[in-house]
Design an enzyme around this catalytic site. Sequence first.
Site, PDB file in Angstrom:
ATOM      1  N   SER A  64      41.571  34.718  37.162  1.00  0.00           N
ATOM      2  CA  SER A  64      42.504  35.520  36.348  1.00  0.00           C
ATOM      3  C   SER A  64      42.427  35.241  34.854  1.00  0.00           C
ATOM      4  O   SER A  64      42.984  36.004  34.063  1.00  0.00           O
ATOM      5  CB  SER A  64      43.939  35.260  36.801  1.00  0.00           C
ATOM      6  OG  SER A  64      44.227  36.016  37.926  1.00  0.00           O
ATOM      7  N   LYS A  67      41.334  37.972  32.661  1.00  0.00           N
ATOM      8  CA  LYS A  67      42.151  39.179  32.403  1.00  0.00           C
ATOM      9  C   LYS A  67      42.474  39.436  30.927  1.00  0.00           C
ATOM     10  O   LYS A  67      42.274  40.554  30.455  1.00  0.00           O
ATOM     11  CB  LYS A  67      43.438  39.120  33.236  1.00  0.00           C
ATOM     12  CG  LYS A  67      43.184  39.257  34.747  1.00  0.00           C
ATOM     13  CD  LYS A  67      44.458  38.970  35.546  1.00  0.00           C
ATOM     14  CE  LYS A  67      44.220  39.043  37.046  1.00  0.00           C
ATOM     15  NZ  LYS A  67      45.418  38.588  37.811  1.00  0.00           N
ATOM     16  N   TYR A 190      35.648  44.109  39.616  1.00  0.00           N
ATOM     17  CA  TYR A 190      36.682  43.171  39.190  1.00  0.00           C
ATOM     18  C   TYR A 190      36.430  41.783  39.803  1.00  0.00           C
ATOM     19  O   TYR A 190      36.618  40.751  39.143  1.00  0.00           O
ATOM     20  CB  TYR A 190      38.063  43.714  39.593  1.00  0.00           C
ATOM     21  CG  TYR A 190      39.153  42.673  39.625  1.00  0.00           C
ATOM     22  CD1 TYR A 190      39.766  42.227  38.452  1.00  0.00           C
ATOM     23  CD2 TYR A 190      39.572  42.118  40.837  1.00  0.00           C
ATOM     24  CE1 TYR A 190      40.749  41.256  38.489  1.00  0.00           C
ATOM     25  CE2 TYR A 190      40.553  41.144  40.881  1.00  0.00           C
ATOM     26  CZ  TYR A 190      41.140  40.713  39.705  1.00  0.00           C
ATOM     27  OH  TYR A 190      42.114  39.748  39.748  1.00  0.00           O
ATOM     28  N   TYR A 242      52.564  34.753  35.067  1.00  0.00           N
ATOM     29  CA  TYR A 242      53.151  35.479  36.211  1.00  0.00           C
ATOM     30  C   TYR A 242      54.664  35.281  36.301  1.00  0.00           C
ATOM     31  O   TYR A 242      55.376  35.408  35.328  1.00  0.00           O
ATOM     32  CB  TYR A 242      52.497  35.054  37.530  1.00  0.00           C
ATOM     33  CG  TYR A 242      51.006  34.937  37.473  1.00  0.00           C
ATOM     34  CD1 TYR A 242      50.235  36.065  37.210  1.00  0.00           C
ATOM     35  CD2 TYR A 242      50.369  33.726  37.685  1.00  0.00           C
ATOM     36  CE1 TYR A 242      48.860  35.971  37.189  1.00  0.00           C
ATOM     37  CE2 TYR A 242      48.995  33.628  37.663  1.00  0.00           C
ATOM     38  CZ  TYR A 242      48.247  34.745  37.404  1.00  0.00           C
ATOM     39  OH  TYR A 242      46.901  34.652  37.377  1.00  0.00           O
ATOM     40  N   VAL A 260      43.465  31.168  39.554  1.00  0.00           N
ATOM     41  CA  VAL A 260      43.677  30.595  40.875  1.00  0.00           C
ATOM     42  C   VAL A 260      42.664  29.490  41.220  1.00  0.00           C
ATOM     43  O   VAL A 260      42.876  28.731  42.166  1.00  0.00           O
ATOM     44  CB  VAL A 260      43.706  31.754  41.912  1.00  0.00           C
ATOM     45  CG1 VAL A 260      42.306  32.278  42.179  1.00  0.00           C
ATOM     46  CG2 VAL A 260      44.398  31.356  43.186  1.00  0.00           C
TER      47      VAL A 260
HETATM   48  N1  GLN Z   1      40.286  36.888  41.816  1.00  0.00           N
HETATM   49  C1  GLN Z   1      41.638  36.497  42.050  1.00  0.00           C
HETATM   50  C2  GLN Z   1      42.403  37.624  42.721  1.00  0.00           C
HETATM   51  O1  GLN Z   1      42.174  38.747  42.367  1.00  0.00           O
HETATM   52  C3  GLN Z   1      42.290  36.142  40.744  1.00  0.00           C
HETATM   53  C4  GLN Z   1      43.724  35.722  40.914  1.00  0.00           C
HETATM   54  C5  GLN Z   1      44.126  34.619  39.996  1.00  0.00           C
HETATM   55  O2  GLN Z   1      43.325  33.916  39.428  1.00  0.00           O
HETATM   56  N2  GLN Z   1      45.408  34.387  39.929  1.00  0.00           N
HETATM   57  O3  GLN Z   1      43.210  37.398  43.595  1.00  0.00           O
END
Ligand code: GLN
Length: 425
Positions: A64, A67, A190, A242, A260
């Site tokens: 993430s 992003k 993605y 988040y 994550v």
């Molecule tokens: N690739 C992970 C997902 O789409 C990224 C989520 C994250 O890093 N919080 O679930």
Amino acid sequence: MRPLIPDYLADVLSSCAEDDSGALATYIPELARADPNRFGVALSTVDGAVYCTGDSDTEFTIQSISKPFVYALALQDRGFDAVLDKIDVEPSGDPYNELSLEGSTGRPLNPMINAGALATHALIEPDGDVQARVERIVSGLSAFAGRELTIDEAAFESEVGTAYRNRALANMLRSYDNLVFEPLDVVRGYTRQCSVLVTTRDLAVMAATLANGGVSPVTGEHVISPRIVRQVLSVMTTCGMYDSAGDWLSTVGIPAKSGVSGGILGVLPGQSGLATFSPRLDGHGNSVRGVRAFERFSDQMGLHLMEVAPPARGVIRAEREVRMADGGLADVFSLQGAIRFAGAERVVRTLAEDTHLAPHVVFDVTYVFSVNRVAGAMLREVAQRIIADGHIVTIVDPEEILSITPDGGPLRLTRTVTEALGNKV
Ligand code: GLN
């Protein structure tokens, strides 16, 4: 002298390493196999000094943390209106993988949750070409990191095979006409974006590129504009962590993004980029040790954004009345530091309150190192108003920081105060 910062980072690392609570993310099989004890910390200054400690050169998937950077690329490729039309900027207070879209428009609430990140991914030029889009993203992320990044194919395969929730999100976006492409293609693209390999050091440099207004501190490349940086940092501040964004902002107070796989990156605008990597996560999906380390950085280094800055009072370094070479009187105002609205207001007020201003007024900005747009405009206007009152104004501005053009009449520009007072230099 032994450098101080690596010792400090090592100290933070060893104290936070004691905490082995939290758990690895398991919904991506490859992440469940990570070494949970890895711990890296890195700091990059805006002038390119990078300090690292622990496992800061271990590669892991960016997840993430991609992003905000892909959001920046989308803003650059499409412009603000086109991006905001598809993705809102409201904190959702939801977990990152929540199946949620804005009721009336079908827009994802923000680009930091998966729904918004999928929509953002699909906005990257060039249209329709999945492969080209991923290439553009990898090269964009590489520009932020200041080195060529690659994709971890095993992590990609591992995630894409079980990405049922992201497929659901992409299908939902498609059903609201928020996505013009095949949902599965977008999920694949993605997921490749999330599988880009980085180190803690890379994350610190990426953060420092944002901290430096979009210019890479290591390569000097202008990656994105300051206006886009502002947008990205705002969204990171309100949505980057988040459903713990509010808690994070009040305790740590640094625009940040977590992933994550265990990375966290934080941006101190104008100062530095910070990053941590430790794979065990808390209930919000944020690295446990990373959160602890950031809490310590914020506290000990005084990095909280809302920490009140010193008052602008110090902008006027000295104010004195002197006799000029021709016998006339001059009021000399010596300014200093970084002048923004509040500092310029101080100057405006001092002059407005001065009922005995000498016929000649000198502003010495030799020790001013920056003037922002509004402060520059205010100071130029002050000069004009004093002139309108019948005074002669000389600006001592060796670096021409105020961009004043002398008018051959009452507005003058010199390089030294001596010269301004009519003495020989
Ligand atoms: N690739 C992970 C997902 O789409 C990224 C989520 C994250 O890093 N919080 O679930």
